[in-house]
Each structure stands twice: as C-alpha cells, then as structure tokens.
Design a protein around this motif. Structure first.
Motif, mmCIF file in Angstrom:
data_model
loop_
_atom_site.group_PDB
_atom_site.id
_atom_site.type_symbol
_atom_site.label_atom_id
_atom_site.label_comp_id
_atom_site.label_asym_id
_atom_site.label_seq_id
_atom_site.Cartn_x
_atom_site.Cartn_y
_atom_site.Cartn_z
ATOM 1 N N GLN A 126 0.782 -1.441 0.109
ATOM 2 C CA GLN A 126 0.022 -0.100 0.132
ATOM 3 C C GLN A 126 0.823 1.130 -0.215
ATOM 4 O O GLN A 126 0.545 2.062 -0.678
ATOM 5 C CB GLN A 126 -0.832 -0.012 1.253
ATOM 6 C CG GLN A 126 -2.165 -1.044 1.154
ATOM 7 C CD GLN A 126 -2.900 -0.852 0.055
ATOM 8 O OE1 GLN A 126 -3.324 -1.875 -0.583
ATOM 9 N NE2 GLN A 126 -3.542 0.121 -0.226
ATOM 10 N N LEU A 127 2.003 1.200 0.870
ATOM 11 C CA LEU A 127 2.796 2.353 0.803
ATOM 12 C C LEU A 127 3.493 2.366 -0.737
ATOM 13 O O LEU A 127 3.503 3.934 -1.116
ATOM 14 C CB LEU A 127 4.116 2.345 1.988
ATOM 15 C CG LEU A 127 5.010 3.279 2.222
ATOM 16 C CD1 LEU A 127 4.321 4.798 2.311
ATOM 17 C CD2 LEU A 127 6.012 2.767 3.083
ATOM 18 N N ILE A 128 4.002 1.550 -0.962
ATOM 19 C CA ILE A 128 4.529 1.911 -2.370
ATOM 20 C C ILE A 128 3.432 2.238 -3.422
ATOM 21 O O ILE A 128 3.775 3.264 -4.108
ATOM 22 C CB ILE A 128 5.305 0.422 -2.948
ATOM 23 C CG1 ILE A 128 6.505 -0.031 -2.040
ATOM 24 C CG2 ILE A 128 5.576 0.457 -4.533
ATOM 25 C CD1 ILE A 128 6.943 -1.417 -2.232
ATOM 26 N N SER A 129 2.315 1.890 -3.360
ATOM 27 C CA SER A 129 1.287 2.466 -4.204
ATOM 28 C C SER A 129 0.828 3.724 -3.895
ATOM 29 O O SER A 129 0.539 4.515 -4.681
ATOM 30 C CB SER A 129 -0.015 1.456 -3.864
ATOM 31 O OG SER A 129 0.178 0.388 -4.280
ATOM 32 N N VAL A 130 0.748 4.419 -2.605
ATOM 33 C CA VAL A 130 0.831 5.720 -2.381
ATOM 34 C C VAL A 130 1.889 6.553 -2.832
ATOM 35 O O VAL A 130 1.627 7.662 -3.512
ATOM 36 C CB VAL A 130 0.843 5.985 -0.775
ATOM 37 C CG1 VAL A 130 0.759 7.305 -0.576
ATOM 38 C CG2 VAL A 130 -0.497 5.498 -0.439
ATOM 39 N N ILE A 131 3.075 6.081 -2.820
ATOM 40 C CA ILE A 131 4.414 6.879 -3.382
ATOM 41 C C ILE A 131 4.133 6.903 -4.957
ATOM 42 O O ILE A 131 4.294 7.863 -5.461
ATOM 43 C CB ILE A 131 5.640 6.070 -3.055
ATOM 44 C CG1 ILE A 131 5.546 6.336 -1.562
ATOM 45 C CG2 ILE A 131 6.771 6.812 -3.703
ATOM 46 C CD1 ILE A 131 6.917 5.464 -0.942
#
Length: 152
Positions: A126-131
């Motif tokens: 999810q974090l990579i997706s937000v970035i």
C-alpha cells in the motif's frame, strides 16, 4: 492552450476516464495506512517534485488529520530532525525519497529493507502504491501548471 490562470489544460475535463481512474487509484492506495503517515508521504514527495498544487493541498490535509505544524515545518529536513518522526515514518519517508528520485539509481536494498522491517507486506504494498500515485499526481499538476489558489 493556456488559460487565464496559467494552467495549460484540465486533465479532469479533457481525459475524464484517466482522471476517474487516478481518483480510484488514490483511494485504493491509501487503504490500511494511517492518514497521518499518508499525508507526510504525499507532502514529502510533492516537495521533491516541486508540486505547488499538491503541497498546498496535502499540507492542509495533513493538519486536518492531526500532523503537527512542527512535523510539517521540518519535513524537508526529516533526517536531521531526530526524535521528531517515528521509525515507521522515517522508513516511509526514506522509501518515498528513493522511489521519487529515481535519477539517483534504483531503490537501495537498505532503504527497502528498513521499510520492510516497519511495515507488513500488505502495508508495504500500500505504501509503495501511495508513493507511485502521488508521483503521478505531481507529474500531472506540474506538467499542466496547476497552481494553488492564493489565500489571504
């Protein structure tokens, strides 16, 4: 064609399916992550990408979800602000910088490992997706010269 406000074009009006897909991607990317962490990541990537529109929006949104003024003011120097950011926030910010500034090379194993130590695999995805989503938004806003409104 440049409008009177200086914006080159409006993606939402001219490519509505793309815009709607970006909105859906943005909402999906945030799921399962703390809103304060998300806003710090969005703000930091926007700083790195010099995106005034997104900086204006995400600093205001960060305040609304409880990010302190001090954390926002020091975000550009987060590495030197020892004790200000949690280990989890620091790992997310390091990953944000590595993914955003790819001209420095690939995402270093050390940065990725640090983030993997702070986030579950699902959270890390999810974090990579937000970035990558904020980087796409930044590129849209910077390319189209979307400027924030002037407030008194």
């Amino acid at each position: 064609m440049t409008t009177t406000t200086g914006q080159r074009l409006d993606i939402a009006k001219l490519a509505p399916e793309v815009y709607k897909a970006m909105i859906a991607l943005d909402a999906a990317a945030r799921k399962g992550l703390e809103p304060t962490l998300v806003e710090l990541v969005l703000t930091r990537a926007s700083q790195l990408n010099h995106c005034a529109w997104c900086l204006d929006m995400h600093t205001r949104d960060a305040r609304k979800v409880g990010v302190t003024e001090q954390k926002l003011y020091l975000l550009n120097a987060w590495e030197e602000a020892r004790g200000m950011y949690s280990d989890r926030e620091r790992a997310a910010l390091a990953l944000t910088e590595a993914v955003t500034v790819l001209t420095d090379g690939f995402v270093p194993d050390e940065v990725y490992s640090e983030a993997a130590g702070e986030f579950s695999e699902e959270e890390l995805a999810q974090l990579i997706s937000v970035i990558f989503t904020i980087n796409a938004w930044n590129r849209i806003a910077v390319t189209t010269r979307k400027a924030p409104p002037v407030r008194d």
